[in-house]
Design an enzyme around this catalytic site. Structure first.
Site, PDB file in Angstrom:
ATOM      1  N   GLU A  29       1.663 -54.392   5.962  1.00 20.48           N
ATOM      2  CA  GLU A  29       1.095 -53.138   6.504  1.00 20.48           C
ATOM      3  C   GLU A  29       2.037 -52.104   7.399  1.00 20.48           C
ATOM      4  O   GLU A  29       2.731 -52.634   8.342  1.00 20.48           O
ATOM      5  CB  GLU A  29       0.063 -53.413   7.457  1.00 20.48           C
ATOM      6  CG  GLU A  29      -1.225 -53.987   6.544  1.00 20.48           C
ATOM      7  CD  GLU A  29      -2.050 -54.797   7.647  1.00 20.48           C
ATOM      8  OE1 GLU A  29      -2.079 -54.713   8.720  1.00 20.48           O
ATOM      9  OE2 GLU A  29      -2.681 -55.537   7.032  1.00 20.48           O
ATOM     10  N   GLU A  71      -5.146 -58.277   4.366  1.00 24.05           N
ATOM     11  CA  GLU A  71      -4.047 -59.322   4.342  1.00 24.05           C
ATOM     12  C   GLU A  71      -4.473 -60.365   3.376  1.00 24.05           C
ATOM     13  O   GLU A  71      -3.578 -60.930   2.865  1.00 24.05           O
ATOM     14  CB  GLU A  71      -4.392 -59.955   5.755  1.00 24.05           C
ATOM     15  CG  GLU A  71      -3.528 -58.912   6.818  1.00 24.05           C
ATOM     16  CD  GLU A  71      -4.472 -57.893   7.339  1.00 24.05           C
ATOM     17  OE1 GLU A  71      -5.803 -58.066   6.962  1.00 24.05           O
ATOM     18  OE2 GLU A  71      -4.334 -57.249   8.119  1.00 24.05           O
ATOM     19  N   PHE A  94       0.528 -59.338  13.287  1.00 24.54           N
ATOM     20  CA  PHE A  94       0.333 -60.383  14.454  1.00 24.54           C
ATOM     21  C   PHE A  94      -0.013 -61.595  13.505  1.00 24.54           C
ATOM     22  O   PHE A  94      -1.038 -61.741  12.841  1.00 24.54           O
ATOM     23  CB  PHE A  94      -0.496 -59.781  15.381  1.00 24.54           C
ATOM     24  CG  PHE A  94      -0.156 -58.515  16.175  1.00 24.54           C
ATOM     25  CD1 PHE A  94       0.708 -58.873  17.540  1.00 24.54           C
ATOM     26  CD2 PHE A  94      -0.115 -57.300  15.509  1.00 24.54           C
ATOM     27  CE1 PHE A  94       0.987 -57.512  17.955  1.00 24.54           C
ATOM     28  CE2 PHE A  94       0.231 -56.295  16.200  1.00 24.54           C
ATOM     29  CZ  PHE A  94       0.721 -56.563  17.268  1.00 24.54           C
ATOM     30  N   ASP A  96      -2.221 -63.387  15.059  1.00 24.10           N
ATOM     31  CA  ASP A  96      -3.659 -63.492  15.214  1.00 24.10           C
ATOM     32  C   ASP A  96      -4.202 -62.895  13.921  1.00 24.10           C
ATOM     33  O   ASP A  96      -5.638 -63.357  13.746  1.00 24.10           O
ATOM     34  CB  ASP A  96      -3.845 -62.644  16.391  1.00 24.10           C
ATOM     35  CG  ASP A  96      -2.910 -62.736  17.595  1.00 24.10           C
ATOM     36  OD1 ASP A  96      -3.281 -63.358  18.443  1.00 24.10           O
ATOM     37  OD2 ASP A  96      -1.733 -62.603  17.368  1.00 24.10           O
ATOM     38  N   PHE A  97      -3.792 -62.403  13.025  1.00 25.70           N
ATOM     39  CA  PHE A  97      -4.354 -61.951  12.035  1.00 25.70           C
ATOM     40  C   PHE A  97      -4.592 -62.969  10.671  1.00 25.70           C
ATOM     41  O   PHE A  97      -5.044 -62.735   9.591  1.00 25.70           O
ATOM     42  CB  PHE A  97      -3.944 -60.582  11.433  1.00 25.70           C
ATOM     43  CG  PHE A  97      -3.780 -59.500  12.324  1.00 25.70           C
ATOM     44  CD1 PHE A  97      -4.274 -59.345  13.593  1.00 25.70           C
ATOM     45  CD2 PHE A  97      -2.818 -58.477  12.147  1.00 25.70           C
ATOM     46  CE1 PHE A  97      -4.302 -58.415  14.292  1.00 25.70           C
ATOM     47  CE2 PHE A  97      -2.598 -57.284  13.074  1.00 25.70           C
ATOM     48  CZ  PHE A  97      -3.404 -57.485  14.222  1.00 25.70           C
ATOM     49  N   ILE A  98      -4.133 -64.520  11.089  1.00 23.03           N
ATOM     50  CA  ILE A  98      -4.101 -65.200  10.132  1.00 23.03           C
ATOM     51  C   ILE A  98      -5.658 -65.445   9.717  1.00 23.03           C
ATOM     52  O   ILE A  98      -5.760 -66.097   8.519  1.00 23.03           O
ATOM     53  CB  ILE A  98      -3.429 -66.449  10.464  1.00 23.03           C
ATOM     54  CG1 ILE A  98      -3.393 -67.285   9.358  1.00 23.03           C
ATOM     55  CG2 ILE A  98      -4.216 -66.984  11.557  1.00 23.03           C
ATOM     56  CD1 ILE A  98      -2.539 -67.058   8.162  1.00 23.03           C
ATOM     57  N   HIS A 140      -4.519 -60.664  20.086  1.00 29.17           N
ATOM     58  CA  HIS A 140      -2.832 -60.148  19.695  1.00 29.17           C
ATOM     59  C   HIS A 140      -1.863 -60.803  20.395  1.00 29.17           C
ATOM     60  O   HIS A 140      -0.732 -60.395  20.541  1.00 29.17           O
ATOM     61  CB  HIS A 140      -2.836 -58.754  19.846  1.00 29.17           C
ATOM     62  CG  HIS A 140      -3.498 -57.594  19.050  1.00 29.17           C
ATOM     63  ND1 HIS A 140      -4.634 -57.318  19.012  1.00 29.17           N
ATOM     64  CD2 HIS A 140      -2.990 -56.838  18.140  1.00 29.17           C
ATOM     65  CE1 HIS A 140      -5.153 -56.729  18.023  1.00 29.17           C
ATOM     66  NE2 HIS A 140      -4.176 -56.493  17.351  1.00 29.17           N
TER      67      HIS A 140
HETATM   68  C1  LIG Z   1      -6.923 -57.790  10.637  1.00 27.37           C
HETATM   69  C2  LIG Z   1      -5.936 -56.501  11.016  1.00 27.37           C
HETATM   70  N1  LIG Z   1      -5.019 -56.355  10.431  1.00 27.37           N
HETATM   71  C3  LIG Z   1      -4.065 -55.313  10.971  1.00 27.37           C
HETATM   72  C4  LIG Z   1      -4.403 -54.866  12.402  1.00 27.37           C
HETATM   73  C5  LIG Z   1      -3.222 -53.754  12.890  1.00 27.37           C
HETATM   74  N2  LIG Z   1      -4.123 -52.579  13.035  1.00 27.37           N
HETATM   75  C6  LIG Z   1      -4.685 -52.213  14.200  1.00 27.37           C
HETATM   76  S1  LIG Z   1      -5.632 -50.688  14.044  1.00 27.37           S
HETATM   77  C7  LIG Z   1      -4.993 -50.441  12.336  1.00 27.37           C
HETATM   78  C8  LIG Z   1      -5.252 -49.345  11.617  1.00 27.37           C
HETATM   79  C9  LIG Z   1      -6.725 -49.229  11.201  1.00 27.37           C
HETATM   80  O1  LIG Z   1      -6.968 -47.999  10.595  1.00 27.37           O
HETATM   81  P1  LIG Z   1      -8.382 -47.624  10.527  1.00 27.37           P
HETATM   82  O2  LIG Z   1      -9.390 -48.595  10.044  1.00 27.37           O
HETATM   83  O3  LIG Z   1      -8.315 -46.287   9.459  1.00 27.37           O
HETATM   84  O4  LIG Z   1      -8.888 -46.959  12.032  1.00 27.37           O
HETATM   85  P2  LIG Z   1      -8.129 -45.778  12.841  1.00 27.37           P
HETATM   86  O5  LIG Z   1      -6.873 -46.220  13.725  1.00 27.37           O
HETATM   87  O6  LIG Z   1      -7.983 -44.873  12.109  1.00 27.37           O
HETATM   88  O7  LIG Z   1      -9.247 -45.446  13.843  1.00 27.37           O
HETATM   89  C10 LIG Z   1      -4.202 -51.756  11.899  1.00 27.37           C
HETATM   90  C11 LIG Z   1      -3.745 -51.798  10.504  1.00 27.37           C
HETATM   91  C12 LIG Z   1      -5.405 -55.380  12.822  1.00 27.37           C
HETATM   92  N3  LIG Z   1      -5.637 -55.115  14.439  1.00 27.37           N
HETATM   93  N4  LIG Z   1      -6.019 -56.266  12.433  1.00 27.37           N
END
Ligand SMILES: Cc1ncc(C[n+]2csc(CCOP(=O)(O)OP(=O)(O)O)c2C)c(N)n1
Ligand SMILES: Cc1ncc(C[n+]2csc(CCOP(=O)(O)OP(=O)(O)O)c2C)c(N)n1
Ligand SMILES: [Mg+2]
Ligand SMILES: [Mg+2]
Lengths: 342, 324, 342, 324
Positions: A29, A71, A94, A96-98, A140
């Protein structure tokens, strides 16, 4: 040779391996960051903390693949690609996302070789961030390498410094098994001398970062730094510590650990993973079983409590082991002045 | 109705593959009942034309991922039948040295990335295999087989999206036999597979999974699209399961008439035989002799499997890592 | 009181608790089995191995909820329901499938209470099958309770017999924290006397299934049965074993374990989870740290090797600990004849 | 264009909530820059009408689940602003005692099931909350907020299916601000949200997330459907993010003109003010005095938060279990 940060060391390992072997691809990502964005800047981020910066620009969209936030699909894709000829380095932002993709790690990539009777190779690396200290709270900040160490078929690397990170990552990419590579998020700006050329550090060979004959200190990842500091301060008190950095928790260099324990008979283990069925327990059990006759004092573990990682900085700094706790633990098992080696 | 303009060799090979699957499975059904076969066994009987119709469009250079109900896909992709049978008996001569069993038969040299004990396990892997084909530019296509039940797993759904985003040479074959274990798709699958394909920006095809020619042609379109670099598709195959979910399941959730009607009216082998003999493509004798050859092959595979030695202590510890 | 199988004991606990408390609902794949089927028989299965049979018929579709095959959504739904007033018992058919839903267990239900400053309660049970012995191969035979024991916020129960299963499941359903309840698939037909009435067995209180002063044998789940058998056979040789069944790995009854070790000074741990960062390591580390002065011999662990679970029956029976391996381990640490208590 | 036939109290409360969110977030933006606020902070600025428009249809008896970008949903659902601010500063007086921080603000007494650090974490929980509402027959509805990025997570997709299969009183609100971190939805989301809704047998609604009245009305339809027992829906809200993904992100992937245009033309507060004052529903003075009251409230919340004590050693070990 020049001073490089942990971040730069990792970036350089990736870049050099990608230059060397066209089958190495990055998946994750925002490992480029910016795809589809209105500025047309396809490499805005280079990873959420900038670790893969510049690689998209050098290697392009076929080698640096940004993914949707899903993921399970892209970690699984890394496994499938590895089994069919590529050598992916996937990033799980992270660790944590496992929870969102464990199956592909535990039941697919880790087991292919055994289930298929030795006929599959799955050469891939999952790079992931771990650890507390960033006020990133319970979801996290986990360490979680015990989960991966528990699973047969995975190799698990926890580099403790920039030098270690570069050499171990190159080794991980060249290894033919699935490797989980743990980067401590608090260490990205740590610097040390790191060779410019490629080099690799073999798995399963522990590193002695300090030598001293009174107490054996075993520490993992960022804790090595703290253990070294504790050892340096204890030396002033006349207590000599050998500090062992196992580098890889799987495979584990049991021989070096047992040799050091044979010498000192006193052991303190420093680890930031949760205590129950954690890494410190694993090491302690090894020693209690294999080096029992050598032990002169109970094995002490310096670990977080059995709680999630708290947000507030006051609590977080009580949560993670620190130098003072290590020093007290060592003192509690150190030999009486008269018996000291140092 | 689909055309019969298919290379005769392909037809002959496909008939043999379908017959091999049928006999393999019917024989397992009998052998399982004797208690000699360990573990879980899921039969593909009745679904043969799906795996074979799809795989007739593929070569060893293409990749497939399969499911817990994997024997048919393996045979369709050319995995050695004797080594499969030995594997199911847990013998050292098995394709996985007896370590995998029915749910883990794999043969990467044939582009067979493994049966899979995890529902939804295969689609992510197929995104990766398709990525390999794309980046290594070997012209290969990757195909995920999965069931109607598996179409509700997040892994499957994410993979549809990822394949579209990466514009992969991948085909997602939903083998919709109407049930996931004892639960009907009519209960568990909301919406439609067609709309799901649209939801992930993917072409949608469907076909009758008991008609080899229909599957061959329709899947062929999806596969050729992928091969030409036009991106992934979903192929929705309508099927029926002839036996219980696994051996031992009495299917008390289905009317027995349903299954009987399927066996009577939608037997892919009967359909194939009727169409090809009526069209004068094969004689009944020709097909009979294939049937006889298959019977002999299956008999031999069982005999060899039973006679083969079991793996031994050192095998327990080997093959965990390439090096450790 | 009458003889009941492990399966019946679990079924009875569920039925009695569902009668007692209307907030208790069952959620899982084919926990009824047959929904939408052409036979119109909505309860064909009652669980893949018949454990929940009859509950749909008694409690209907609002209390026994069949799900699509999508563990993350329905295990997460159990967490959300628990946080908002229900007391779900969700079934994760095989614990091997945790890879499909770990996040909801590890980052959601386990952490709610802590992250939310003590303001959430998440009273739910996840029932799941574990263990080798069924020729179900690498993806359907794992033990995996160390993963859950590692995670703060979860309680982990591994019942060793029908009596234990009923009492511990009732306790689990009444508990206000998320509980993971491990059922050994090979034990469903094991029978023993089980009271007809409801009773509960408190968490964190180990059970001594054999007493004998020479060696302490600690065993988990189905291994308790094997440990008892080993203890009985060793008694004939004059070696007395105390067998400890911890019942719950989290919370863990450290007091009882340490007391027994204080008495015998010799410990063998029998566990069928993978060795690295596993349950045996956890117990061994506890003892090596807290009872070091009591130990008269190295702690021995009887465990599977660090490999996936093999399919072939010859290999699977070498994989799982057996009575003979337990007996040898005990002999290797037992006191010389003259020092024996028995 | 949506109607203005809304209870005046609801409008007043909603304006205040939107203004509170805006000021809360703008203030955090400033405070974060001073380095005093620890951890990750994701601002909801510009998206206020979405959370507020949806939640104006809900009471404390209804449940919502939020995301990493959760402050707006919390405020919209009535969580105490002072306790939220204290939480973000990691104080003992915070709504979670300082243990959760920005990404874990929750208040179950208000039906606020938590912000969530895990993308896709909320939708499964909302299936469960909806199940509680349904079985406990309390008339409540459960709403999952999630982003365009989260719409690709398997957990989200599975939940859409589960909610349909169980016919739950649930609403899935996709807050489509066009980006997940630095990646545009145009890259990462294949197909359309509308087709995804159809793929899971769900009603689909969409609205302009910068127009409170549109969100209120459209979400209201979905929520009332759920309340009447007519099953789940998806509400697709079109939005734009005004700040970086998190504080510290310079947004080099977006044209700065884009954001400037959004701020200029699609400010939900300006739109609300213009429409309601033009229609004579509120005077500018009335709205100004709300603005002033909010400014004071935010100022106070920051002052109190900074002055409040931090949690201490015993707090580290409490609250892991109800009993242990
Ligand atoms: C399972 C997981 N994967 C990746 C992340 C890292 N992450 C946090 S916010 C985000 C983007 C989320 O995008 P969206 O759902 O469009 O929400 P927005 O931030 O635009 O409000 C990511 C990839 C996470 N927190 N949890
Ligand atoms: C992740 C996971 N969940 C549940 C199971 C148990 N299981 C095995 S096969 C099956 C049904 C699959 O149904 P479908 O995908 O329609 O395939 P079919 O059996 O009809 O071929 C289930 C639920 C599993 N193996 N893996
Ligand atoms: Mg099916
Ligand atoms: Mg977004």
């Amino acid at each position: 040779m020049s001073k490089k940060s942990y971040r730069q060391a990792i970036n350089e390992a990736l870049r050099q391996e990608m230059r060397r072997d066209p089958r190495v691809v990055l998946i994750g990502e925002d490992v480029a960051g910016g795809r589809g964005g209105s500025a047309g800047n396809n490499e805005s981020w280079g990873g959420v903390l900038g670790v893969t910066k510049g690689l998209y620009t050098e290697f392009g969209p076929d080698r640096v693949l940004d993914t949707p936030i899903s993921e399970a699909s892209y970690i699984g894709a890394a496994a499938g690609a590895a089994a069919t000829g590529l050598r992916p380095v996937a990033e799980l932002m992270f660790v944590d996302f496992i929870g969102s993709c464990l199956d592909q790690v535990m039941n697919q990539m880790a087991k292919f070789r055994y289930m298929f009777g030795g006929k599959a190779r799955t050469p891939l690396v999952i790079r992931t961030m771990y650890g507390a200290g960033f006020s990133a709270a319970a979801q996290h900040s986990q360490a979680l390498y015990p989960l991966f160490t528990h699973i047969p078929g995975l190799k698990v690397v926890v580099p403790s410094s920039p030098y270690e990170a570069k050499g171990l990552l190159i080794e991980a990419i060249r290894d033919d098994d699935p490797v989980i590579f743990f980067e401590n998020k608090v260490m990205y700006d740590d610097e040390e001398e790191v060779p410019d050329e490629m080099y690799s550090i073999p798995f399963g060979e522990a590193n002695l970062t300090r030598e001293g004959g009174d107490v054996t200190l075993i520490a993992i990842g960022r804790m090595v730094k703290l253990a070294n500091e504790a050892a340096d301060r204890l030396k002033a008190e006349g207590i000599g510590c050998t500090v062992i950095d196992p580098r890889t928790t799987s495979p584990l260099d049991t021989a070096t650990i047992l040799e050091c324990v044979a010498e000192t008979g006193r052991v303190v283990i420093v680890d930031e993973s949760s205590p129950r069925c954690g890494m410190a327990a694993d090491l302690s059990a090894l020693i209690a079983e294999e080096a029992f006759a050598d032990l002169k004092a109970p094995i002490r573990r310096v670990m977080p409590p059995h709680t999630p990682v708290p947000f507030a900085s006051t609590l977080e700094s009580l949560y993670v082991p620190d130098v003072n706790r290590i020093i007290s633990a060592v003192r509690s098992v150190a030999p009486q002045t008269a018996e000291r080696v140092a | 109705m689909s055309t019969l303009q298919i290379n005769r060799d392909v037809m002959a090979r496909s008939y043999r593959a379908m017959r091999t699957i049928r006999d393999f499975e019917e024989r397992l059904h009998i052998e399982f009942a004797t208690g000699e076969i360990p573990g879980f066994v899921h039969l593909y009987c009745g679904e043969e034309a799906s795996g074979v119709g799809v795989c007739a469009n593929l070569t060893d250079n293409d990749t497939i991922a399969s499911t817990h109900r994997g024997h048919g896909h393996c045979i369709a992709k050319g995995v050695d039948v004797g080594a499969m049978m030995a594997e199911i008996y847990g013998r050292k001569s098995g394709i996985c040295g007896g370590k995998g069993g029915s749910m883990h038969i794999a043969d990467l040299s044939r582009g067979m990335l493994g049966a899979n004990g995890i529902v939804g396990g295969g689609p992510p892997l197929i995104c990766g295999a398709a990525l390999s084909h794309k980046l290594l530019k070997d012209g290969g296509v990757a195909v995920a087989f999965y069931g109607d039940g598996a179409s509700n797993e997040g892994t499957t759904l994410e993979s549809l999206n990822l394949a579209s985003v990466w514009h992969l040479p991948a085909v997602f074959v939903v083998e919709d036999n109407g049930y996931g274990e004892a639960t009907a798709a009519s209960y568990a699958v909301a919406g439609t597979q067609k709309a799901r394909a649209a939801g992930f920006g993917m072409e949608y095809f469907e076909c009758d999974g008991t008609d080899f020619f229909d599957v061959y042609e329709v899947a062929g379109k999806a596969i050729e699209r992928a091969r030409r670099g036009e991106g992934p598709s979903m192929v929705h195959v309508h099927l029926s399961r002839w036996y219980g979910h696994f051996e031992g399941d009495s299917m008390s959730y289905r009317k027995s008439e349903d299954v009987a009607a399927e066996r009577r009216d939608r037997d892919c082998l009967v359909k194939f035989r009727n169409r090809t003999t009526e069209a004068g493509l094969f004689t009944a004798d020709e097909l009979d002799s294939v049937d006889q050859a298959v019977r002999d092959e299956i008999e031999l595979s069982v005999r060899n499997a039973k006679a083969a030695p079991m793996p031994e202590a050192p095998d327990l510890l080997s093959d965990v890592y390439v090096s450790y």
